[in-house]
Design a protein around this motif. Structure first.
Motif, short mmCIF file in Angstrom:
data_model
loop_
_atom_site.label_atom_id
_atom_site.label_comp_id
_atom_site.label_asym_id
_atom_site.label_seq_id
_atom_site.Cartn_x
_atom_site.Cartn_y
_atom_site.Cartn_z
N PRO A 7 50.61 -45.14 -66.17
CA PRO A 7 49.92 -46.04 -65.22
C PRO A 7 50.62 -45.99 -63.86
N VAL A 8 49.90 -46.40 -62.84
CA VAL A 8 50.43 -46.45 -61.47
C VAL A 8 51.76 -47.21 -61.45
N LYS A 9 52.69 -46.73 -60.66
CA LYS A 9 54.03 -47.31 -60.53
C LYS A 9 54.01 -48.85 -60.41
N GLY A 10 54.80 -49.50 -61.24
CA GLY A 10 54.89 -50.96 -61.16
C GLY A 10 53.76 -51.70 -61.88
N THR A 11 52.84 -50.94 -62.50
CA THR A 11 51.77 -51.58 -63.27
C THR A 11 51.89 -51.15 -64.73
N ARG A 12 51.16 -51.82 -65.59
CA ARG A 12 51.34 -51.59 -67.03
C ARG A 12 50.01 -51.46 -67.76
N ASP A 13 50.02 -50.63 -68.82
CA ASP A 13 48.95 -50.63 -69.81
C ASP A 13 49.31 -51.65 -70.88
N PHE A 14 48.30 -52.29 -71.46
CA PHE A 14 48.56 -53.21 -72.56
C PHE A 14 47.87 -52.70 -73.82
N ASP A 15 48.65 -52.45 -74.86
CA ASP A 15 48.08 -51.99 -76.13
C ASP A 15 47.50 -53.19 -76.88
N PRO A 16 46.86 -52.98 -78.03
CA PRO A 16 46.17 -54.08 -78.69
C PRO A 16 47.06 -55.30 -78.96
N ILE A 17 48.32 -55.09 -79.27
CA ILE A 17 49.18 -56.24 -79.58
C ILE A 17 49.46 -57.03 -78.31
N ASP A 18 49.86 -56.33 -77.25
CA ASP A 18 50.08 -56.99 -75.96
C ASP A 18 48.81 -57.69 -75.47
N ALA A 19 47.70 -56.95 -75.52
CA ALA A 19 46.45 -57.47 -74.97
C ALA A 19 46.00 -58.73 -75.72
N ALA A 20 46.19 -58.72 -77.05
CA ALA A 20 45.77 -59.89 -77.85
C ALA A 20 46.61 -61.11 -77.48
N LEU A 21 47.91 -60.90 -77.28
CA LEU A 21 48.77 -62.03 -76.91
C LEU A 21 48.39 -62.56 -75.53
N ARG A 22 48.18 -61.64 -74.58
CA ARG A 22 47.78 -62.07 -73.24
C ARG A 22 46.47 -62.87 -73.29
N GLU A 23 45.52 -62.36 -74.06
CA GLU A 23 44.22 -63.03 -74.16
C GLU A 23 44.39 -64.43 -74.76
N HIS A 24 45.24 -64.53 -75.78
CA HIS A 24 45.48 -65.82 -76.43
C HIS A 24 46.10 -66.81 -75.45
N VAL A 25 47.10 -66.36 -74.70
CA VAL A 25 47.78 -67.26 -73.77
C VAL A 25 46.83 -67.69 -72.65
N LYS A 26 46.03 -66.74 -72.14
CA LYS A 26 45.02 -67.09 -71.13
C LYS A 26 44.09 -68.17 -71.67
N ASP A 27 43.69 -67.99 -72.91
CA ASP A 27 42.75 -68.91 -73.52
C ASP A 27 43.35 -70.31 -73.67
N VAL A 28 44.60 -70.38 -74.12
CA VAL A 28 45.28 -71.68 -74.26
C VAL A 28 45.34 -72.37 -72.91
N ILE A 29 45.74 -71.61 -71.88
CA ILE A 29 45.88 -72.19 -70.54
C ILE A 29 44.52 -72.67 -70.02
N LEU A 30 43.51 -71.82 -70.16
CA LEU A 30 42.18 -72.18 -69.65
C LEU A 30 41.62 -73.42 -70.37
N GLN A 31 41.71 -73.43 -71.70
CA GLN A 31 41.18 -74.57 -72.45
C GLN A 31 41.95 -75.84 -72.10
N SER A 32 43.26 -75.71 -71.94
CA SER A 32 44.06 -76.88 -71.63
C SER A 32 43.69 -77.45 -70.26
N TYR A 33 43.60 -76.59 -69.26
CA TYR A 33 43.23 -77.06 -67.92
C TYR A 33 41.81 -77.60 -67.90
#
Lengths: 425, 425
Positions: A7-33
């Motif tokens: 990936p472009v310097k300083g950026t990252r790819d997210f594999d299924p494990i990373d992506a699932a955790l990110r999605e979960h955390v986004k969801d918790v934050i969004l639902q909470s707010y």
């Protein structure tokens, strides 16, 4: 093709494990707010270059990703006076500036006050270093259109309570006020042009102590008299002789209302914390951005060193897009990437109740329609059923499926009516 | 500030109502695809310009948003040979190319076959017109690493079943195969260089009929003999004399396996549809992109004219990043923006069970701590409780809150222990 697949310097790819955790955390934050009644808005990732360049973005302006003009607008024949002649858009470096633009454009049909959530990527061409990314995710809430202290109480409570939902406890929401800091600087005789530099030093009180502060201010060639006054005040503060309730007897020029509102904010927010976290006055909290005008806050935790979230009141920014109208504004931003990295270190899984099953099958089976129908009947909000073509190396296949979160499997042979699942351990 | 507060040309801001609907639809799609065992991955929005330029992106390459080099890398002194000397990155124009790069970089530790979900924005500098955006959201699923027909069955079933969860019914998944189209062209004596142009015309069979096709091919100066052969075949097809099972007796050069697998795909997928939708062979389906190598599909609906989703097999692209290895691949992409626009026209609300309450209060009230604590106790996954500072014009305030989805309200005065909510109608 001889191109890099990184990936472009300083950026990252997210594999299924990373992506699932990110999605979960986004969801918790969004639902909470959302549960606090904040409303999500979304703006494009590109903004007109003028909007970005005219912003009080500080050093962010030197880290802009700029977008080349296209077609006839791009003129490369003659000499190029400035790189800005070549670009028309840029990638946003924060979510506050787009919010200001959005609000100016839409305020007429929005509720007032307007409680907003923004979740999205921002880009800064930072020098690469551990934990600093050039594309990173931000989660902001902002409260526009009113200056009552209950705004700060709600922002602190919503953000801190969101952090507890992600498993964080024992943190402190440090609260201070830019008006106190500015009065302190004036009280010590610091010239206007030196205030910012003095505050940058003051921010380090926790780490370098009063002695360290004195040394740094001497280097910055602050007057002996100012240093002496500040030292004497800081020593009194550290000895517990300066409390929020009595600070006006130590520093002149602070309005009584500033203190009474700040006290109300801290006391009410702390009582709502129910000892899950603390909310406390902290004179050494500075926050870098120059646009803050009132209360400022930051979530700190001894366990993690750097801050988990921060924000404050910025009453002068939103209104700039609206010409005459001034728009009180206050915001809180959760450090999403910082939190993700901590949760990954903790091996955080969330409280998913979802079962993830894999059914391994031979694609030449004549029973495929029955198998597919059976799988469809098993699927629900709580049960994912993945049909997986059986590979020669079964052990390796199961290992890879386990890694992406599959919890049980069935080795399908003939009878789709009676699938038996085994736990994947 | 004299800058426009409009979003960048061809892009959009989303207010709370729009953003909530988008979030809901994303969530339905993600959960549905997850229930089929697909795994989400995520890649950065910028890719190295070489990756983008070397792609089989067709006209997308002329619509790239390119990112200016920064710092010393940007040389503006001398003459500039080409605009590409000025840029190092670009915004992705689809999610397939980043997937290929990701897979090349990560395949060693991914399950094989790899079933993946990608949801994210892509950018194309299209000429502005209704319904065409320069930043738009894509939802792709892809199935990498195997060429069995059950892959197509699963992609069709997962995508079509996802559409039914968004309230779509009575649509048809049209299925064809590039190998049939190519054999047809060869059979009619079309030269290789003319095949693409003939197929573009064939794609319009539904709209312009055989007569229209003849006229268009004459304009394209296809030989009379070819036109005659094609016309005679199309007339037979329209009269129902050409079915998938007998097509090999009309067109030479199609392998038997192509037909048997396509038949299996269509029959199985159609049986799984349980009459909620249809899956059917459609010889006039072409799909624009040149990279397809086998079965292709598109979701069409008479009600909506343009297609809701589409995809196909592209066995030659992913492997290009892996040098020697060939990687079979097949994908399906849901037209997110098209679907959003239909759902908005339908006034689609989703099946949210969430209650959204607003409590209007006076910020000077002495009961704030009790009120805030009470609100906190009411909040749950199903109940959002927004504290709202009471405005002078109550009717206007309630109207604005209703617009952002608030369903009931309480006009708080003194007693936080007994809040009474009224429906907001």
């Amino acid at each position: 093709m001889q191109v890099s697949t990184k990936p472009v310097k300083g950026t990252r790819d997210f594999d299924p494990i990373d992506a699932a955790l990110r999605e979960h955390v986004k969801d918790v934050i969004l639902q909470s707010y959302r549960s606090f009644g904040f409303n999500q808005i979304e703006t494009p990732v590109m903004e007109n270059i003028d909007i970005l360049q005219n912003a009080e973005g500080g050093e962010n302006l030197s880290m802009l990703f700029k977008v080349l003009k296209r077609g006839e607008k791009l003129k490369l024949d003659g000499p190029i006076a400035h790189e800005n002649d070549l670009v028309d858009y840029g990638l946003r470096f924060d979510l506050t500036l787009p919010l200001a633009r959005f609000y100016a454009n839409n305020h007429a049909h929005l509720p007032r006050p307007f409680k907003t959530i923004q979740m999205g990527y921002v880009w800064r061409a930072e020098r690469s270093q551990k934990g600093r990314y050039r594309q990173f995710f931000q989660c902001d809430i902002d409260y526009l259109g009113t200056a009552a202290p209950s705004v700060e109480i709600e922002l602190i409570t919503a953000s801190a309570s969101t952090l507890t939902k992600l498993g964080f406890n024992d943190f402190t929401v440090r609260v201070n006020d830019r008006r106190i800091l500015e009065a302190l600087a004036t009280h010590c005789g610091v010239a206007d042009k030196d205030v910012a530099g003095v505050l940058v030093t003051l921010d380090k009180l926790d780490k370098i102590g009063v002695d360290g502060i004195v040394k740094e201010l001497q280097k910055k060639q602050l007057s002996e008299q100012s240093i002496e006054k500040l030292t004497s005040f800081l020593n009194a503060y550290i000895n517990g002789e300066v409390e929020l309730g009595t600070i006006r007897s130590h520093i002149s020029g602070i309005e009584e209302q500033v203190i009474s509102e700040l006290t109300q904010i801290i006391n009410t927010a702390d009582s709502l914390a129910k000892n899950q976290y603390q909310v406390a006055f902290d004179l050494s909290l500075v926050r870098g951005m120059g646009y803050y005008t009132g209360p400022i806050f930051e979530v700190a935790s001894k366990e993690f060193g750097s801050s988990l979230a921060g924000g404050g009141r910025y009453d002068n920014m939103i209104g700039k897009f609206l010409k005459s109208t001034s728009v009180p504004a206050c915001g809180f931003s959760i450090g999403f990437e910082r939190i993700l990295s901590i949760l990954q270190d903790r091996n955080f899984k969330g409280d998913s109740v979802r079962t993830r099953s894999a059914i391994l099958y031979d694609p030449r089976s004549t029973e495929l329609p029955e198998l597919f129908a059976k799988a469809a009947s098993l699927r629900s909000a709580e049960h994912d059923v993945s049909l997986e073509i059986r590979q020669k190396n079964l052990k390796q296949q199961l290992e890879a499926l386990k890694k992406v979160g599959v919890t049980q499997f069935c080795n399908f042979t003939e009878d789709a009516s009676s699938l038996e699942f085994k736990a994947l351990e």
